[in-house]
Design a protein around this motif. Sequence first.
Motif, PDB file in Angstrom:
ATOM      1  N   PHE A 142       0.875  -1.169   0.000  1.00  0.00           N
ATOM      2  CA  PHE A 142       0.000   0.000   0.000  1.00  0.00           C
ATOM      3  C   PHE A 142       0.907   1.212   0.000  1.00  0.00           C
ATOM      4  N   LEU A 143       0.945   1.876  -1.147  1.00  0.00           N
ATOM      5  CA  LEU A 143       1.886   2.976  -1.345  1.00  0.00           C
ATOM      6  C   LEU A 143       1.165   4.301  -1.147  1.00  0.00           C
ATOM      7  N   THR A 144       1.645   5.069  -0.201  1.00  0.00           N
ATOM      8  CA  THR A 144       0.939   6.307   0.081  1.00  0.00           C
ATOM      9  C   THR A 144       1.920   7.455   0.317  1.00  0.00           C
ATOM     10  N   ALA A 145       1.388   8.660   0.385  1.00  0.00           N
ATOM     11  CA  ALA A 145       2.166   9.857   0.705  1.00  0.00           C
ATOM     12  C   ALA A 145       1.144  10.921   1.089  1.00  0.00           C
ATOM     13  N   SER A 146       1.577  11.937   1.811  1.00  0.00           N
ATOM     14  CA  SER A 146       0.625  12.980   2.214  1.00  0.00           C
ATOM     15  C   SER A 146       0.076  13.658   0.958  1.00  0.00           C
ATOM     16  N   ALA A 147      -1.130  14.230   1.072  1.00  0.00           N
ATOM     17  CA  ALA A 147      -1.740  14.922  -0.082  1.00  0.00           C
ATOM     18  C   ALA A 147      -0.828  16.059  -0.540  1.00  0.00           C
ATOM     19  N   GLU A 148      -0.177  16.724   0.406  1.00  0.00           N
ATOM     20  CA  GLU A 148       0.697  17.858   0.047  1.00  0.00           C
ATOM     21  C   GLU A 148       1.907  17.379  -0.745  1.00  0.00           C
ATOM     22  N   ALA A 149       2.523  16.292  -0.307  1.00  0.00           N
ATOM     23  CA  ALA A 149       3.698  15.770  -1.029  1.00  0.00           C
ATOM     24  C   ALA A 149       3.288  15.333  -2.431  1.00  0.00           C
ATOM     25  N   ARG A 150       2.120  14.728  -2.556  1.00  0.00           N
ATOM     26  CA  ARG A 150       1.659  14.270  -3.871  1.00  0.00           C
ATOM     27  C   ARG A 150       1.368  15.463  -4.775  1.00  0.00           C
ATOM     28  N   ALA A 151       0.774  16.516  -4.205  1.00  0.00           N
ATOM     29  CA  ALA A 151       0.466  17.715  -5.013  1.00  0.00           C
ATOM     30  C   ALA A 151       1.761  18.388  -5.474  1.00  0.00           C
ATOM     31  N   ARG A 152       2.765  18.442  -4.606  1.00  0.00           N
ATOM     32  CA  ARG A 152       4.048  19.067  -4.986  1.00  0.00           C
ATOM     33  C   ARG A 152       4.666  18.312  -6.169  1.00  0.00           C
ATOM     34  N   ARG A 153       4.664  16.982  -6.085  1.00  0.00           N
ATOM     35  CA  ARG A 153       5.250  16.175  -7.162  1.00  0.00           C
ATOM     36  C   ARG A 153       4.483  16.340  -8.465  1.00  0.00           C
ATOM     37  N   ARG A 154       3.167  16.349  -8.345  1.00  0.00           N
ATOM     38  CA  ARG A 154       2.328  16.477  -9.544  1.00  0.00           C
ATOM     39  C   ARG A 154       2.596  17.829 -10.229  1.00  0.00           C
ATOM     40  N   CYS A 155       2.726  18.889  -9.436  1.00  0.00           N
ATOM     41  CA  CYS A 155       3.010  20.217 -10.001  1.00  0.00           C
ATOM     42  C   CYS A 155       4.340  20.196 -10.735  1.00  0.00           C
TER      43      CYS A 155
END
Length: 220
Positions: A142-155
């Motif tokens: 189960f691979l997860t990360a905080s919503a903020e970390a995911r948003a930073r990467r996506r940007c």
Amino acid sequence: MISVAIDGPSGAGKSSLAKRLAADLGFVYVDTGAMYRAIGLYAVRQGADLHDAAAVAALLPQIRLDIRLEGGAQHVYLNGEDVSTAIRAEQIGMAASAVSAHGPVRDFLLETQRSLAAGQNVLMDGRDIGTVVLPNATVKIFLTASAEARARRRCKELQEKGQPADYATVLADIRQRDEQDTHRAIAPLRQAADAIRIDTSEIDFEQSVALLKRTIQEHS
Ligand code: DC
């Protein structure tokens, strides 16, 4: 045969990690999100109400999906058209999330997903692989990360592609998709009881590759 199930929220890096791991380990990579995206794309093109289960279900008999491995990469054909690039649009990700809540859509894809895992070493990513599609997978992550970390990467990814990226909008989209994917009645995103949880908020791509590889090797 070894099957590795990788589930987690959108933007946790599942597909880039799974692609790399499959190449390093010599496994076939199966991206189940791409299949939901192809159905989302078809529904958008038909102008269907994505949240209307009956309307979306009525489209399914018109859809033929072919999943082909070409040069090590998965290509998705929708009624003969290669839609592998078209399905990557943000709007289609959101459409996929909406249509994936409907039972008939999930049933439509289940057998295809299971048959792709039969007879070969696979790494399959999605939301319900460890819980529904491959409940007997050799290794479940189960691979997860905080919503903020995911948003930073996506940007960062969008900027690298030269596309506009507004952090607040990306973060809101991620939260909305998390909400839809975790709260739907059928096959919601959740960690399987026997899955290993890996949080990549504080580690980079190469560190994540190494950690996942070690985890897969230790458990298979
Ligand atoms: O992983 P992705 O972003 O390409 O997936 C797009 C959407 O498809 C996701 O928001 C939820 C849905 N999905 C699903 O319900 N079950 C899966 N196994 C994979 C994706």
